[in-house]
Write a protein that holds these residues in place. Sequence first.
Motif, short mmCIF file in Angstrom:
data_model
loop_
_atom_site.label_atom_id
_atom_site.label_comp_id
_atom_site.label_asym_id
_atom_site.label_seq_id
_atom_site.Cartn_x
_atom_site.Cartn_y
_atom_site.Cartn_z
N ARG A 85 0.83 -1.21 0.00
CA ARG A 85 0.00 0.00 0.00
C ARG A 85 0.86 1.25 0.00
O ARG A 85 0.53 2.25 -0.64
CB ARG A 85 -0.89 -0.04 1.24
N GLN A 86 1.96 1.20 0.75
CA GLN A 86 2.86 2.35 0.74
C GLN A 86 3.53 2.49 -0.63
O GLN A 86 3.64 3.58 -1.17
CB GLN A 86 3.94 2.18 1.80
N MET A 87 4.02 1.37 -1.16
CA MET A 87 4.89 1.41 -2.34
C MET A 87 4.15 1.78 -3.63
O MET A 87 4.68 2.51 -4.47
CB MET A 87 5.57 0.05 -2.53
N ARG A 204 -14.32 -6.23 -5.59
CA ARG A 204 -15.27 -5.12 -5.49
C ARG A 204 -14.70 -3.96 -4.67
O ARG A 204 -14.96 -2.79 -4.97
CB ARG A 204 -16.59 -5.62 -4.88
N MET A 205 -13.93 -4.27 -3.64
CA MET A 205 -13.30 -3.20 -2.85
C MET A 205 -12.28 -2.44 -3.70
O MET A 205 -12.16 -1.22 -3.59
CB MET A 205 -12.62 -3.77 -1.60
N LEU A 208 -14.11 -0.14 -5.92
CA LEU A 208 -14.61 0.98 -5.11
C LEU A 208 -13.51 2.01 -4.88
O LEU A 208 -13.73 3.22 -5.03
CB LEU A 208 -15.14 0.44 -3.78
N LEU A 209 -12.32 1.54 -4.51
CA LEU A 209 -11.24 2.49 -4.23
C LEU A 209 -10.82 3.25 -5.48
O LEU A 209 -10.52 4.44 -5.42
CB LEU A 209 -10.05 1.76 -3.61
N ALA A 211 -12.82 3.95 -7.95
CA ALA A 211 -13.90 4.90 -8.23
C ALA A 211 -13.78 6.15 -7.36
O ALA A 211 -14.12 7.25 -7.80
CB ALA A 211 -15.26 4.22 -8.00
N LEU A 212 -13.32 5.99 -6.13
CA LEU A 212 -13.26 7.13 -5.21
C LEU A 212 -12.11 8.09 -5.54
O LEU A 212 -12.10 9.22 -5.06
CB LEU A 212 -13.13 6.64 -3.76
N GLN A 213 -11.14 7.61 -6.32
CA GLN A 213 -10.02 8.46 -6.76
C GLN A 213 -9.34 9.19 -5.60
O GLN A 213 -9.10 10.40 -5.66
CB GLN A 213 -10.52 9.51 -7.77
N LEU A 214 -9.04 8.47 -4.55
CA LEU A 214 -8.38 9.10 -3.39
C LEU A 214 -6.93 9.40 -3.72
O LEU A 214 -6.23 8.55 -4.27
CB LEU A 214 -8.43 8.15 -2.18
N PRO A 215 -6.46 10.58 -3.37
CA PRO A 215 -5.04 10.88 -3.59
C PRO A 215 -4.18 10.09 -2.61
O PRO A 215 -4.62 9.72 -1.52
CB PRO A 215 -4.95 12.38 -3.30
N PRO A 217 -1.40 9.63 0.22
CA PRO A 217 -0.95 10.55 1.27
C PRO A 217 0.41 11.16 0.93
O PRO A 217 1.29 10.49 0.40
CB PRO A 217 -0.88 9.69 2.53
N ARG A 218 0.57 12.44 1.23
CA ARG A 218 1.86 13.11 0.99
C ARG A 218 2.68 13.18 2.28
O ARG A 218 3.81 13.65 2.25
CB ARG A 218 1.61 14.52 0.45
N TYR A 222 2.67 6.13 4.89
CA TYR A 222 2.15 5.57 3.63
C TYR A 222 2.44 6.49 2.44
O TYR A 222 1.96 6.23 1.35
CB TYR A 222 0.66 5.25 3.74
#
Lengths: 245, 245, 245, 245, 245, 245
Positions: A85-87, A204-205, A208-209, A211-215, A217-218, A222
Amino acid sequence: MRLLVANANTTEAITQACADAARAAAAPGTEIIPATPRFGPAVISSRAENVIAGHALLELLAEHAGQVDAVLLAVSHDTALDAARQMMPCPVVGMTEAACLVGCMAGGRFGLVTFGGVETYRELVGRHGVSSRLAGVAGVDATPPEAVADPEGVGAKVLAAVESLAAQGADSVVLAGAALAGFDRRLRARAPVALLDGMACGVRMAELLVALQLPKPRSGSYAALSGRSGIELSPALAAMLRGGQ
Amino acid sequence: MRLLVANANTTEAITQACADAARAAAAPGTEIIPATPRFGPAVISSRAENVIAGHALLELLAEHAGQVDAVLLAVSHDTALDAARQMMPCPVVGMTEAACLVGCMAGGRFGLVTFGGVETYRELVGRHGVSSRLAGVAGVDATPPEAVADPEGVGAKVLAAVESLAAQGADSVVLAGAALAGFDRRLRARAPVALLDGMACGVRMAELLVALQLPKPRSGSYAALSGRSGIELSPALAAMLRGGQ
Amino acid sequence: MRLLVANANTTEAITQACADAARAAAAPGTEIIPATPRFGPAVISSRAENVIAGHALLELLAEHAGQVDAVLLAVSHDTALDAARQMMPCPVVGMTEAACLVGCMAGGRFGLVTFGGVETYRELVGRHGVSSRLAGVAGVDATPPEAVADPEGVGAKVLAAVESLAAQGADSVVLAGAALAGFDRRLRARAPVALLDGMACGVRMAELLVALQLPKPRSGSYAALSGRSGIELSPALAAMLRGGQ
Amino acid sequence: MRLLVANANTTEAITQACADAARAAAAPGTEIIPATPRFGPAVISSRAENVIAGHALLELLAEHAGQVDAVLLAVSHDTALDAARQMMPCPVVGMTEAACLVGCMAGGRFGLVTFGGVETYRELVGRHGVSSRLAGVAGVDATPPEAVADPEGVGAKVLAAVESLAAQGADSVVLAGAALAGFDRRLRARAPVALLDGMACGVRMAELLVALQLPKPRSGSYAALSGRSGIELSPALAAMLRGGQ
Amino acid sequence: MRLLVANANTTEAITQACADAARAAAAPGTEIIPATPRFGPAVISSRAENVIAGHALLELLAEHAGQVDAVLLAVSHDTALDAARQMMPCPVVGMTEAACLVGCMAGGRFGLVTFGGVETYRELVGRHGVSSRLAGVAGVDATPPEAVADPEGVGAKVLAAVESLAAQGADSVVLAGAALAGFDRRLRARAPVALLDGMACGVRMAELLVALQLPKPRSGSYAALSGRSGIELSPALAAMLRGGQ
Amino acid sequence: MRLLVANANTTEAITQACADAARAAAAPGTEIIPATPRFGPAVISSRAENVIAGHALLELLAEHAGQVDAVLLAVSHDTALDAARQMMPCPVVGMTEAACLVGCMAGGRFGLVTFGGVETYRELVGRHGVSSRLAGVAGVDATPPEAVADPEGVGAKVLAAVESLAAQGADSVVLAGAALAGFDRRLRARAPVALLDGMACGVRMAELLVALQLPKPRSGSYAALSGRSGIELSPALAAMLRGGQ
């Protein structure tokens, strides 16, 4: 969207089975990209194998970074999930993680059934932070070959475990482990509560992720890797550590 | 006894510094065997590097299995500790694990100081199951090179962090990270509570476990590996998975 | 080093048995100083007796303050551990505390077996902050006299309890209570996981703490006593409260 | 009903102040029997003193067993509460315990204010099992003599602590320690939330338990003592251990 | 004092039974005011009914605001307890809440027995923040009509459940649910530990809170309502939302 | 699929705003059915209003049972979520629940920002069982009208709260409350971590649950209602209690 279904075992047949399950579960428009690591354990069933597979998985993921929209870790141990998830620049989901979170929305508490030892799964649920939603874990006394050879007999054992967990308060039950794939459909009509398949939940998850287009973290642990180096790493993995993409 | 001091970083200088610290802390009769992985990150400071280093560490340990009496993981992240503990026929200790357990005997709660990010250490203490004994974690705003260039200035920052943790209820403070090595001696006279050095605590814990001569579990998820296989693994690591030794 | 092995019961025979066990477990160079309280319960087996024995133990310890390098509380209830740790100028270890911390390094979770009631031990593990590492507690239906009269029969019961805890996920089992002394050696070959003896673990932990030379906290609730007073206390205990040594 | 208000300190003036507070809080028909231990610390403010006082308190209680209907431990540390509860044939309540339980009914979470160190109170709330209801603890920088000499100045500090805890989510605040007695009435009009006085809460809880006429447990670790013995104990305490009353 | 005993079910017979139990438990001078909601479920035995009853209960309470000194929620689910506590100008107690808090003073851990499903009670104890004091919950396989028709047979089942919980470490047992009313007196002589009746505990806790005269919080989420509005609410309830009384 | 977006407030404008947000977030093929309760609070901002709205919401949902494929509770308090989940034959999702679960997949820990009081949100995260994943909650000192009148000024406050939570270890932040709708897009470019909007997360989670086609539990406290009755309930709600559909 392009979804990398990354096995952490090196057994190609498991990758193909996972890919089939992923395709069956995916929304139209989701392309499944199956992948198998270059090295590592044939089938993870110990703490040591899980650690080795973590490196193999990151190496595999590094090769697809930037070319896929999301990653589903097709391994019930959610191997190296936090590191992946971090990489990666895209969302990453663990199949057991996904099933547990679906379990949180399917009632009050969920159970988990697996073949053999349960301690590492109990720890995994704890690392996901949802132990208080776990009604219990049950280890069915059966092996993957037995599941293939005698699906009815093994299915009866799984059903008994599910019923026992429901009696302990589970409103749904996660089926953990590739060998339990398909038992959700097989036992669905007879089980007192919903059976949660990690591949279906995970696909499905991941959708979903995306679709949400989350940026990404800066800040924090992570945030994208940058300026890290090592020796004897695959070119793609070394590039990920250096960052800048 | 022969104690393998296994670095998980590939920076040889860190291995040597750890070996020196281990020798200074060891009881007479304890031989320190330093070792550095063949591959992996130069210095672990991210989740991804920690996963890669886990494999490198297991490969390294496998080469010494049967030839050492105990292993001390010379890396403050306690990288792959559970897997190493399962795989090896001898006791394995993590340096931060050891320091946290000593902290449990040094008063009511302990604190932890590190350079930079604190989240992975908070999680690590949680995985060790002693979060309720943790008074707080503090990330000092300094880098390893700064610690070398300006030990007085950085020492003052570390001392301020220690004093803040003591005010929050810490009766001792774990110094986490190779870059903090030596600060326990340097600040000892000025700190209000004991400073716990992972190498010193770890060497002594390893000696303790050897002295107790505990048998390896024959059941459960820490029992010796047997009959496991994989591809593209080092011969020693493959042999460990096969088991039988 | 001089290690005070302080019984909290007034039964001299238990003190001697503990001293023997301590000598058998100690490193060369560790001198065992056994001690029995002047007053208090013959054998602690209730909450009230444990409180009475706490005072007796502090009085006993006060007489040895400054003359020993460490203290091992030779009582499975870890009686008055926090108070002793605050009061004494040297390290203090509880035998069950020590065994639990060793259990934390022997695998994922540990179990605990005792004769009779289990609730106070469950609470004790909770006060040590490691409940999440406890797989279970088992109370064997046997008495200390029965253990002497029929070691084989009682041993079979203990072994059954150990096997049950291992099946619940324990990778090691703490044997709690003086009456279980020796069962670790007797059952070692047959038990599926390591059996942890509090005296052996405690002696080695005390040696470890002495070796680490940790300074006493100068702030907080474990700092040395100073300026406290009371009435009808033994001269040595009154002196400890006044502080200044 | 006859309510024993048992101080655990040997300072008679504290006993009298507690007795006055108890009489002011009691229902008509409740007779307050104040009592002071024969030996022990003048004022408990350390872990060691608390242990010594535990024995003194049990000795004191033993002399009143069978002659009172309930016991209120008039010491904010709830000294030896579990042992007293086991030993006595009547209900036993701790004053801080009572205040915390009232705090549970006064809103969502409660805070706690004391003079000086807070760690032992944080642990006490944890032992009562209600840590999740604790919004925070605050140590006011003041001494009992200062509270007497400058009630306005110290009151302002206490009020500031209460306001800070309310801002952290406390819907009520426990005032812990004899030196804070009376501040609930003094600050009541200005405090944003209810201030909970241990003596008032404790007297009413003791009356409640007497009214409920709960039988003593016949099994488990709170069942009456029977057949226990010791040496150099007061006759009354020895009789309690022997049991049979 | 005037104590509103507010049923959350609309079955008048339950209200009357609760009122009788309350009168039997109350101190002299406590007037019991029974009340039944205008609408809602006949008997709450599901999550949905509990939510509906919450509104009905608040509407009922609003009609008595200012006319009673305290409220006891005469429903074992402690329906809408936090909302009632916020809304009313006087103390509000839940009957199971009260029994659990009494259980905290009756020993170390308590159990809970009910007819039928246990999950919602397990959650309720968790919401009260005392899960660590809960030894276990037991669902007796019986129905309210059976309890009336065959009190001996059902009583034997309840006693068996109580004994089982005591063996698991319960020092007292809460009887939860109106259908278990009276079983505390019936089984008292045979049960190994105290049986806690919610009505008795609740009446006494309400009296205690009235005696303590705690002011209502002026800040936080339990402060009096003010300036809130809604549509189609009963006049009394709308007035409570507007506040100002 | 048909997704009921059920407001629990009676303010129609909020329903419309939620519906717009839902439509913007939904996948093609998802039809949004907005709905507002017949009665209840204009805007929920207290415990009492939340309880009243629970009944209103169930009444509203009952009218749509069988006609929609899933329900999203468009209220940041996840009002009556467990009851709705039990009652309805289709999946039900809470918007804050959904955002918290997404937060679990967006890094290690998440934060939560709201206007005004934070305690009820802290409790809500606890009821969802993910408190260990919560880095902190922050209450921004602003009101919904201010957010409309001065979006820049209020946005700066929200951003400051997000940055503070990120510094405390949050890898993403949930924006809780209708008044914060839209701030995720507005602040996205400047925030150091992902901002999670409950409506967007909730719509996608509802779609996911519909896609998984999980059967409703046939046992336990989330099984369909059957044979329940009450008085003065709406016909649709009474029909749901009776069950049989």
